[in-house]
Design an enzyme around this catalytic site. Structure first.
Site, PDB file in Angstrom:
ATOM      1  N   ASN A 130       0.803  -1.238   0.000  1.00  0.00           N
ATOM      2  CA  ASN A 130       0.000   0.000   0.000  1.00  0.00           C
ATOM      3  C   ASN A 130       0.833   1.283   0.000  1.00  0.00           C
ATOM      4  O   ASN A 130       0.479   2.265  -0.630  1.00  0.00           O
ATOM      5  CB  ASN A 130      -1.033  -0.002   1.141  1.00  0.00           C
ATOM      6  CG  ASN A 130      -0.420  -0.081   2.513  1.00  0.00           C
ATOM      7  OD1 ASN A 130       0.714  -0.536   2.686  1.00  0.00           O
ATOM      8  ND2 ASN A 130      -1.157   0.346   3.516  1.00  0.00           N
ATOM      9  N   HIS A 154       9.142  -8.326  -0.274  1.00  0.00           N
ATOM     10  CA  HIS A 154       8.077  -7.367  -0.583  1.00  0.00           C
ATOM     11  C   HIS A 154       6.833  -8.116  -1.078  1.00  0.00           C
ATOM     12  O   HIS A 154       6.891  -9.307  -1.393  1.00  0.00           O
ATOM     13  CB  HIS A 154       8.564  -6.360  -1.631  1.00  0.00           C
ATOM     14  CG  HIS A 154       8.050  -4.967  -1.386  1.00  0.00           C
ATOM     15  ND1 HIS A 154       6.823  -4.713  -0.819  1.00  0.00           N
ATOM     16  CD2 HIS A 154       8.592  -3.735  -1.617  1.00  0.00           C
ATOM     17  CE1 HIS A 154       6.641  -3.402  -0.718  1.00  0.00           C
ATOM     18  NE2 HIS A 154       7.702  -2.785  -1.177  1.00  0.00           N
ATOM     19  N   SER A 206      -1.451  -7.278   7.297  1.00  0.00           N
ATOM     20  CA  SER A 206      -2.688  -7.653   7.987  1.00  0.00           C
ATOM     21  C   SER A 206      -2.378  -8.352   9.317  1.00  0.00           C
ATOM     22  O   SER A 206      -1.284  -8.897   9.512  1.00  0.00           O
ATOM     23  CB  SER A 206      -3.497  -8.600   7.102  1.00  0.00           C
ATOM     24  OG  SER A 206      -2.759  -9.788   6.885  1.00  0.00           O
ATOM     25  N   GLU A 227       3.564  -4.006  12.567  1.00  0.00           N
ATOM     26  CA  GLU A 227       2.696  -2.851  12.308  1.00  0.00           C
ATOM     27  C   GLU A 227       1.534  -3.387  11.475  1.00  0.00           C
ATOM     28  O   GLU A 227       1.697  -3.671  10.291  1.00  0.00           O
ATOM     29  CB  GLU A 227       3.495  -1.772  11.570  1.00  0.00           C
ATOM     30  CG  GLU A 227       2.928  -0.390  11.742  1.00  0.00           C
ATOM     31  CD  GLU A 227       1.893  -0.056  10.696  1.00  0.00           C
ATOM     32  OE1 GLU A 227       0.698  -0.353  10.959  1.00  0.00           O
ATOM     33  OE2 GLU A 227       2.250   0.472   9.652  1.00  0.00           O
ATOM     34  N   CYS A 261      -3.361   2.005   6.659  1.00  0.00           N
ATOM     35  CA  CYS A 261      -3.628   1.415   7.976  1.00  0.00           C
ATOM     36  C   CYS A 261      -4.158   2.477   8.940  1.00  0.00           C
ATOM     37  O   CYS A 261      -5.041   2.196   9.742  1.00  0.00           O
ATOM     38  CB  CYS A 261      -2.395   0.725   8.530  1.00  0.00           C
ATOM     39  SG  CYS A 261      -0.900   1.698   8.471  1.00  0.00           S
ATOM     40  N   GLU A 358     -11.700  -4.303   9.413  1.00  0.00           N
ATOM     41  CA  GLU A 358     -10.982  -3.212   8.749  1.00  0.00           C
ATOM     42  C   GLU A 358     -11.484  -3.139   7.311  1.00  0.00           C
ATOM     43  O   GLU A 358     -11.439  -4.132   6.586  1.00  0.00           O
ATOM     44  CB  GLU A 358      -9.470  -3.494   8.766  1.00  0.00           C
ATOM     45  CG  GLU A 358      -8.676  -2.401   8.060  1.00  0.00           C
ATOM     46  CD  GLU A 358      -7.165  -2.582   8.164  1.00  0.00           C
ATOM     47  OE1 GLU A 358      -6.680  -3.724   8.118  1.00  0.00           O
ATOM     48  OE2 GLU A 358      -6.465  -1.547   8.284  1.00  0.00           O
TER      49      GLU A 358
HETATM   50  P1  NDP Z   1      -0.984  -9.247   3.793  1.00  0.00           P
HETATM   51  O1  NDP Z   1      -0.881  -8.862   5.197  1.00  0.00           O
HETATM   52  O2  NDP Z   1      -1.345 -10.654   3.470  1.00  0.00           O
HETATM   53  O3  NDP Z   1       0.413  -8.916   3.056  1.00  0.00           O
HETATM   54  C1  NDP Z   1       1.445  -8.135   3.610  1.00  0.00           C
HETATM   55  C2  NDP Z   1       2.780  -8.850   3.435  1.00  0.00           C
HETATM   56  O4  NDP Z   1       2.799 -10.003   4.288  1.00  0.00           O
HETATM   57  C3  NDP Z   1       3.016  -9.360   2.011  1.00  0.00           C
HETATM   58  O5  NDP Z   1       4.383  -9.274   1.693  1.00  0.00           O
HETATM   59  C4  NDP Z   1       2.581 -10.805   2.144  1.00  0.00           C
HETATM   60  O6  NDP Z   1       3.120 -11.636   1.166  1.00  0.00           O
HETATM   61  C5  NDP Z   1       3.102 -11.154   3.511  1.00  0.00           C
HETATM   62  N1  NDP Z   1       2.454 -12.321   4.118  1.00  0.00           N
HETATM   63  C6  NDP Z   1       1.148 -12.646   4.102  1.00  0.00           C
HETATM   64  N2  NDP Z   1       0.925 -13.797   4.776  1.00  0.00           N
HETATM   65  C7  NDP Z   1       2.129 -14.229   5.208  1.00  0.00           C
HETATM   66  C8  NDP Z   1       2.561 -15.363   5.944  1.00  0.00           C
HETATM   67  N3  NDP Z   1       1.711 -16.281   6.374  1.00  0.00           N
HETATM   68  N4  NDP Z   1       3.874 -15.485   6.215  1.00  0.00           N
HETATM   69  C9  NDP Z   1       4.746 -14.567   5.780  1.00  0.00           C
HETATM   70  N5  NDP Z   1       4.404 -13.465   5.072  1.00  0.00           N
HETATM   71  C10 NDP Z   1       3.107 -13.283   4.792  1.00  0.00           C
HETATM   72  O7  NDP Z   1      -1.981  -8.262   3.098  1.00  0.00           O
HETATM   73  P2  NDP Z   1      -2.886  -8.396   1.781  1.00  0.00           P
HETATM   74  O8  NDP Z   1      -2.109  -7.808   0.676  1.00  0.00           O
HETATM   75  O9  NDP Z   1      -3.420  -9.750   1.527  1.00  0.00           O
HETATM   76  O10 NDP Z   1      -4.091  -7.459   2.214  1.00  0.00           O
HETATM   77  C11 NDP Z   1      -5.137  -8.005   3.019  1.00  0.00           C
HETATM   78  C12 NDP Z   1      -5.578  -7.024   4.079  1.00  0.00           C
HETATM   79  O11 NDP Z   1      -4.482  -6.746   4.958  1.00  0.00           O
HETATM   80  C13 NDP Z   1      -5.976  -5.646   3.573  1.00  0.00           C
HETATM   81  O12 NDP Z   1      -7.249  -5.631   3.072  1.00  0.00           O
HETATM   82  C14 NDP Z   1      -5.794  -4.829   4.829  1.00  0.00           C
HETATM   83  O13 NDP Z   1      -6.909  -4.990   5.668  1.00  0.00           O
HETATM   84  C15 NDP Z   1      -4.573  -5.433   5.486  1.00  0.00           C
HETATM   85  N6  NDP Z   1      -3.327  -4.692   5.158  1.00  0.00           N
HETATM   86  C16 NDP Z   1      -2.858  -3.796   6.069  1.00  0.00           C
HETATM   87  C17 NDP Z   1      -1.741  -3.051   5.776  1.00  0.00           C
HETATM   88  C18 NDP Z   1      -1.203  -2.053   6.741  1.00  0.00           C
HETATM   89  O14 NDP Z   1      -0.611  -1.070   6.313  1.00  0.00           O
HETATM   90  N7  NDP Z   1      -1.340  -2.271   8.028  1.00  0.00           N
HETATM   91  C19 NDP Z   1      -1.032  -3.176   4.508  1.00  0.00           C
HETATM   92  C20 NDP Z   1      -1.595  -4.174   3.630  1.00  0.00           C
HETATM   93  C21 NDP Z   1      -2.698  -4.890   3.966  1.00  0.00           C
HETATM   94  P3  NDP Z   1       2.166 -12.290   0.025  1.00  0.00           P
HETATM   95  O15 NDP Z   1       1.436 -11.177  -0.591  1.00  0.00           O
HETATM   96  O16 NDP Z   1       3.171 -12.972  -0.841  1.00  0.00           O
HETATM   97  O17 NDP Z   1       1.223 -13.236   0.727  1.00  0.00           O
END
Ligand code: NDP
Length: 453
Positions: A130, A154, A206, A227, A261, A358
């Site tokens: 984001n 990333h 997330s 975070e 967020c 959220e």
């Molecule tokens: P994720 O939290 O899934 O992705 C964020 C990062 O974490 C990505 O690099 C992702 O990799 C990685 N990740 C996800 N699951 C795992 C795991 N089990 N082990 C290790 N790394 C992991 O967010 P999404 O993109 O799916 O978005 C879903 C929701 O998350 C949004 O709708 C929002 O509510 C929230 N979100 C919050 C953010 C914030 O700033 N606090 C930022 C982004 C999302 P990969 O994509 O390869 O799974």
């Protein structure tokens, strides 16, 4: 690993996941580089942070265009994000030595006792799409200036940004291996965390991803900073100046096409101004320009991925089925790309998604409250605890409420924002640990006691 333009849903580029051999090379180089990097004088690392800021400023247009292409951020907001990263570099170029200087304690007469802040080693960062530059720099600049080395996993939809960030460190003159991107899928992260050479882990994303990374880190006794998501309250008291408040509300909810967020998500408005606020908020949200993110006049671009748009649409539909009223917006735009319009919901039932989950898109839920106490109770009635803001003509009254809100950041008469001079982080399911300021740079250090008799 495929990147896609969310404004058109056309494919952009394909990236090969790094092989186990490549990951091994990155880890062993990180470990070797750390031995030398940690010994460099902090002034040298500060000076590299300043160079990093210069590279960011000189390539701002190119970096911004990459972000816009990959995740749809409106171009002027993408340029602002790069500039904010450069400001962060300047902050740590000037303040790191001061934040990390030895802390004299003077425990007993005749002894020399102090705390020294020593780097931990290679730190793995797992980052979201984001704010594809800001989230990475917010971790990396303080962590590296403290003497750690940084590894980045990333989000797969912004791998062009990941490569640009890696090249940015190189162009600034950082030694090879101090910062490196690993192109791996999420299911390979636990193995990297388990590797002895990784000393700490941070994730922005997330709550679900945070739990997974915290579990793997806990099993391996690695320090973590998380975070995570938020559902920030935006409290409007009965004496608040509505002109200013409505403008702030529109920005706080819709910036970055609602995918922030610390966006305001639940608007808790005193019943005496609730009706007027809902009406003016809806009208103001309709004035925003939704469309091509490469156009400088666009306020709201596409949602970053098709599945995220579907999830947002489902959350709104379920909220409306439960009884919420759509004041404006309320369904995806009938055009190519992942576009969702600014949306305002009122009459939102307590247990529907708009109240309890959220909503990571431009959808605001407005709730009436009868008193300051009720506003605080509603603000705290969430599993999240990231940020919040209070709007009132009486700053003392606002400050009194701010102290009662369980969150990492509360602002009075200002939208929630991150600032390098102030610590940033959450409580409850929004995570733990601090980023930014002195607190952030000390997170990935060993506060080591030295006692000389
Ligand atoms: P994720 O939290 O899934 O992705 C964020 C990062 O974490 C990505 O690099 C992702 O990799 C990685 N990740 C996800 N699951 C795992 C795991 N089990 N082990 C290790 N790394 C992991 O967010 P999404 O993109 O799916 O978005 C879903 C929701 O998350 C949004 O709708 C929002 O509510 C929230 N979100 C919050 C953010 C914030 O700033 N606090 C930022 C982004 C999302 P990969 O994509 O390869 O799974």
């Amino acid at each position: 690993m495929q990147t896609t333009n969310p404004a058109t849903n056309e494919p952009l580029a394909t990236y090969e996941p790094h092989s186990p051999e490549t990951v091994e090379k990155i880890l062993s180089r990180a470990d070797e580089t750390f031995r030398d990097w940690r010994e460099r004088p902090i002034e040298e690392r500060e000076s590299l942070a300043a160079s990093l800021g210069e590279v960011l400023r000189s390539n701002a247009g190119e970096y911004a265009a990459t972000m816009t292409r990959e995740m749809g951020k409106p171009i002027d907001q993408a340029v602002a994000e790069v500039e904010k990263c450069a400001d962060l570099c300047n902050y740590y170029a000037e303040r790191s030595a001061e934040h990390l200087q030895d802390e004299r304690i003077g425990a007993e007469p005749g002894t020399k006792t102090y705390v020294s802040y020593e780097p931990l080693g290679p730190v793995l960062s797992v980052m979201p799409w984001n704010y594809p530059f800001w989230q990475v720099f917010r971790f990396a600049v303080p962590a590296l200036t403290a003497g750690n080395v940084g590894l980045l996993k990333h989000a797969p939809n912004v791998l062009g940004c990941a490569n640009a960030i890696e090249a940015c460190f190189e162009e600034a003159g950082y030694p090879a291996g101090v910062f490196a991107s690993m192109q791996i899928e999420a299911d390979r992260v636990a193995d990297v965390i388990a590797d002895d050479r990784i000393r700490a882990v941070t994730l922005t994303g997330s709550t679900r991803a945070g739990r997974a990374v915290a579990a793997a880190s806990g099993e391996n006794l690695k320090k973590t900073v998380l975070e995570l998501g938020g559902s920030d309250p935006f409290i409007v008291l009965d004496d608040a100046p509505l002109d200013e408040v409505v403008d702030a509300a529109v920005t706080a909810r819709n910036q970055n096409s609602g995918q922030t967020c610390i966006a305001a998500k639940r608007f808790l408005v005193h019943e005496s101004v609730h009706e007027e606020f809902v009406e003016r908020f809806g009208r103001a949200a309709e004035q925003l320009t939704v469309g091509d993110p490469t156009d400088e006049t666009t306020d709201v671009g596409p949602q970053a991925r098709a599945d995220l748009l579907e999830e947002l649409d489902s959350q709104v539909r379920r909220s409306v089925e439960a009884g919420a009223t759509v004041e404006t917006g309320g369904e995806p735009l009938d055009r190519g790309g992942n576009f969702y319009p600014p949306t305002v919901l009122s009459d939102v039932p307590e247990d529907c998604p708009a109240a309890t989950e959220e909503l990571f898109g431009p959808v605001a839920a407005v709730f009436p409250v009868r008193s300051d106490d009720e506003a605080v109770e509603a603000a705290n009635d969430t599993q999240f605890g990231l940020g919040g803001c209070v709007w009132t003509a009486d700053a003392d009254r606002g400050e009194a409420l701010a102290k009662r809100i369980t969150a990492g950041n509360v602002f009075v008469n200002q939208v929630v924002k991150s600032d390098p001079r102030l610590p940033f982080g959450g409580v409850k399911e929004s995570g733990y640990g601090s980023e930014l300021a002195g607190h952030g740079i000390r997170e990935f250090t060993n506060a080591k006691t030295i006692w000389v008799e």
